[in-house]
Design an enzyme around this catalytic site. Structure first.
Site, PDB file in Angstrom:
ATOM      1  N   GLY A   1      69.366  53.337 -86.468  1.00 40.36           N
ATOM      2  CA  GLY A   1      69.903  52.332 -85.562  1.00 40.36           C
ATOM      3  C   GLY A   1      71.408  52.319 -85.561  1.00 40.36           C
ATOM      4  N   PRO A   2      72.004  51.630 -84.592  1.00 44.21           N
ATOM      5  CG  PRO A   2      72.417  50.751 -82.490  1.00 44.21           C
ATOM      6  CD  PRO A   2      71.343  50.899 -83.505  1.00 44.21           C
TER       7      PRO A   2
ATOM      8  CG  HIS B   1      94.764  43.864 -62.682  1.00 44.10           C
ATOM      9  ND1 HIS B   1      95.093  45.169 -62.425  1.00 44.10           N
ATOM     10  CD2 HIS B   1      93.656  43.920 -63.482  1.00 44.10           C
ATOM     11  CE1 HIS B   1      94.236  45.976 -63.032  1.00 44.10           C
ATOM     12  NE2 HIS B   1      93.362  45.234 -63.690  1.00 44.10           N
ATOM     13  CD  GLU B   2      92.594  40.573 -65.756  1.00 46.27           C
ATOM     14  OE1 GLU B   2      91.353  40.580 -65.619  1.00 46.27           O
ATOM     15  OE2 GLU B   2      93.196  41.483 -66.340  1.00 46.27           O
TER      16      GLU B   2
ATOM     17  CG  HIS C   1      89.146  43.128 -62.587  1.00 50.64           C
ATOM     18  ND1 HIS C   1      88.638  44.369 -62.302  1.00 50.64           N
ATOM     19  CD2 HIS C   1      90.252  43.331 -63.356  1.00 50.64           C
ATOM     20  CE1 HIS C   1      89.393  45.298 -62.866  1.00 50.64           C
ATOM     21  NE2 HIS C   1      90.390  44.692 -63.510  1.00 50.64           N
TER      22      HIS C   1
ATOM     23  CG  ASP D   1      90.270  48.202 -65.114  1.00 54.63           C
ATOM     24  OD1 ASP D   1      89.579  47.814 -66.067  1.00 54.63           O
ATOM     25  OD2 ASP D   1      91.174  47.527 -64.595  1.00 54.63           O
TER      26      ASP D   1
END
EC number: 3.4.24.-
Length: 676
Positions: free
Chosen positions: A208-209, A430-431, A434, A506
């Site tokens: 598992g991780p 910018h935000e 989004h 991004d």
């Protein structure tokens, strides 16, 4: 602790005393050697004697050694061995100068054995040093860390009485616990399995991780089984000396046989169980020899009854196939990230010793932490407790928990950082870009929070959380994910008229999604349902360095075109959404510049055109109603969340909380500027 300190002081004092004795005898040796300096031949002495250059002589006890002094300005000392037959004649009879002082050394009255004392002491010191070296080389009585114990196993033996972790301390992994409880039951009552003709698995591999609780499950098995538990790391087997690893494997299983029935736990087994290959140098690999010995011990000619091997790894893809076959590791247990219900149960375990206020809802908290594993949730609760202490609060509230979630994902806020107004404006748009694009993309997750306060390396962030745990990602969702990621860059282009480096992360994520859609997921209409590129490394060089390319240059050209087409399509869709809702973009950016942080509810109110004052009044009314209905809070809430039994948890794949960064501090760009 006091006894240990006294022993350390005595040991250090002994070492200093021994060193002083050695220095003392070394000084004596130097002095003795200095006395014998100035030795000359008999012919030289006879020449000096005839030429009247000798001022005095002294005949030693042995009757052959003559020490003397020349009558030059430097008063040179000399020593010579004269044959006894010539001694009397040359010095006493043929004395050319009666003024020469001739002296005989008197016989010593000291017993001869006293002269042996320095030699005896020196021998004793050397023997003492040898004894100390042997004790240190053998590990000083324990630990198997000495030079002479390289071949001994370094496994730590835990007795049943010392194990305090049980299955009650493990939550969110009911199926995994069920598999391991069968092993525990076999160790406690083997007869019913043997009567049925069943064979218990020889080895269990926990896969598992990182942070999902593999080691914790192993500790719980040790605590529940009530049998000796040997724990060791995979890296403890391999050393710089040839043959040490294989010797330690043999010694480990020898110790286990003496304590049978027992459990051996090897953490990070990929350190020793990596797939065998020729290697870059082509020479023999010490790790391979260790692995071969482990394979023999697990399923060879020898019989290891009552020994169960439990191992953990987060890299099962690189393990040797011979290690994973039935008869060695019969059972592989996947320990994945918990779902919402599992996260709630994990949180209940971690709040047992913490004081929570009445507004804390663990179910809501579990829904807001998709993709979090057990280690993340434990860290989350600890961060919230630290924030509460920092604010001088008596209890942990939902405010601290919300801030802790954001801190774990994006890092701490940097409110003290001075940011230029123009940069704040770019970050806000910018935000906002989004958030607006995500809002009007049907397959995007709801916006949870927007901020232009710097956190970590990012100048701002937009956090969106899924409404539920999902096991799959559809093509439509992946496309909308790309559209949302490009919303920030498109907003910069539309409003500012220029683009910046803030969208670097991004763009990287968009490119990765598009390339995986084409090369791994078979989502390209032009190239079809084909996977391009090998998903495994080259076996010959140990599975990690080289990857094979199973497509032509023409196909590579088409792949690049398809990736670019997907990215361009997402960019145009984001541009269309922002152009149609430009007024909402300005409204969200304006509020961000004023408040610096906007919640998901506030964002929805802005987009829907509702005034924020109504939302604030509603929240205040809810808080007042809660305050009126709250009963007296008890300080000690330990044990309130203890009951975590009887919950059925479905195993789902890991979902990551997505945050779109804005204006990460691009240090690489600054370095490039300096170079220019």
């Amino acid at each position: 602790m006091g006894g240990i300190n006294v022993k350390k002081r005595l040991s250090s004092a002994t070492i200093w005393i021994v060193l002083l004795i050695v220095l003392f005898f070394a000084a004596i040796t130097v002095l003795e050697s200095s006395k014998t300096s100035g030795a000359i031949s008999y012919n030289e002495f006879k020449k000096y004697w005839i030429e009247n250059k000798v001022s005095r002589v002294e005949i030693k006890q042995d009757g052959r050694t003559v020490a003397g002094e020349l009558n030059d300005k430097a008063k040179t000392q000399f020593q010579v061995v004269v044959p006894q037959s010539l001694l009397v004649q040359d010095i006493l009879v043929n004395n050319p100068k009666s003024s020469v002082n001739v002296k005989f050394e008197p016989a010593s009255s000291m017993p001869m054995w006293i002269s042996w004392i320095p030699t005896i002491i020196l021998i004793l010191v050397m023997v003492g040093f040898w004894v100390m070296f042997m004790q240190q080389s053998q590990g000083g009585g324990g630990g198997n860390r000495g030079v002479m114990n390289f071949g001994k196993s370094r496994a730590k033996l835990a007795t049943p009485d010392s194990q305090k972790v049980t299955f009650k301390d493990v939550a969110g992994a009911d199926e995994e616990k069920g598999e391991l409880e069968e092993i525990v039951d076999f160790l406690k009552e083997p007869k019913k399995y043997l009567d049925m003709g069943a064979r218990i698995p020889k080895g269990i591999l926990l896969v598992g991780p990182p942070g999902t609780g593999k080691t914790l499950l192993a500790k719980a098995v040790a605590g529940e089984a009530g049998v000796p538990f040997f724990s060791i790391s995979g890296s403890d087997f391999v050393e710089m000396f040839v043959g040490v690893g294989a010797s330690r494997v043999r010694d480990l299983f020898e110790q286990a046989k003496k304590n049978s029935p027992c459990i051996i736990f090897i953490d990070e087994i990929d350190a020793v169980g990596r797939q065998r290959g020729a290697g870059l140098g082509g020479g023999h690999d010490e790790r391979e020899q260790t692995l071969n010995q482990l394979l023999v011990e697990m399923d060879g000619f020898g019989v290891n009854e009552g020994i169960i091997l439990v191992a953990a790894t987060n890299r099962p893809d690189i393990l040797d196939k011979a290690l994973l076959r039935p008869g060695r590791f019969d059972r592989q247990i996947l320990v994945g990230a918990p779902d919402a219900k599992g996260r709630e149960e994990v949180l209940k375990v971690h709040v047992r010793n913490k004081r929570l206020s009445d507004d804390v809802d663990l179910k809501v908290l579990a829904k807001r932490t998709p993709g979090f594993v057990g280690a993340d949730l434990e860290n989350l609760m600890n961060e919230a407790a630290l924030l509460a202490v920092r604010a001088n609060k008596k209890q942990i509230g939902m405010e601290e928990l919300e801030e802790a979630i954001t801190r774990v994902i994006a890092g701490p806020e940097k409110k003290s950082r001075v940011i230029h107004e123009e940069d704040r404006k770019i970050t806000a748009y910018h935000e906002a870009g989004h958030a607006i694009v995500m809002k009007f993309s049907p397959h995007s997750d709801p916006v949870h929070e927007i901020s232009i306060i710097p956190r970590g390396m990012a100048g701002g962030y937009t956090m969106h959380l899924p409404e539920r745990d999902t096991s799959y990602m559809s093509k439509s969702k992946l496309k909308d994910e790309m559209v949302g990621l490009l919303g920030g860059r498109v907003a910069e282009q539309i409003i500012i008229g220029d683009i910046s480096t803030g969208a670097s992360n991004d763009i990287q994520r968009v490119s990765n999604i598009a390339r995986k859609m084409v090369m791994e997921y078979g989502m390209s209409e032009k190239l079809g349902t084909i996977t391009f590129g090998s998903d495994h490394d080259e076996v010959f060089i140990g599975r990690e360095i080289g990857k094979s390319k199973n497509y032509s240059e023409e196909v590579a050209f088409e792949i690049d075109n398809e990736v670019k087409a997907l990215v361009d399509e997402a960019y145009k869709k984001a541009e269309k959404i922002l152009t149609e809702h430009i007024d909402k973009l300005h409204a969200v950016a304006k509020v961000l510049l004023d408040k610096e942080k906007v919640t998901g509810e506030e964002f929805n109110a802005i987009v829907e055109g509702r005034p924020l004052e109504e939302l604030n009044k509603k929240e205040n009314a809810i808080d007042l109603e809660k305050h009126d209905n709250v009963e007296e809070v008890h300080d000690d809430v330990e044990g309130v969340h203890d009951d975590v039994e009887g919950v059925n948890i479905k195993d789902t794949s890991e979902d990551n909380i997505e945050t779109t960064d804005a204006f990460a501090n691009n240090t690489d760009l600054e370095e490039d500027k300096k170079e220019i």
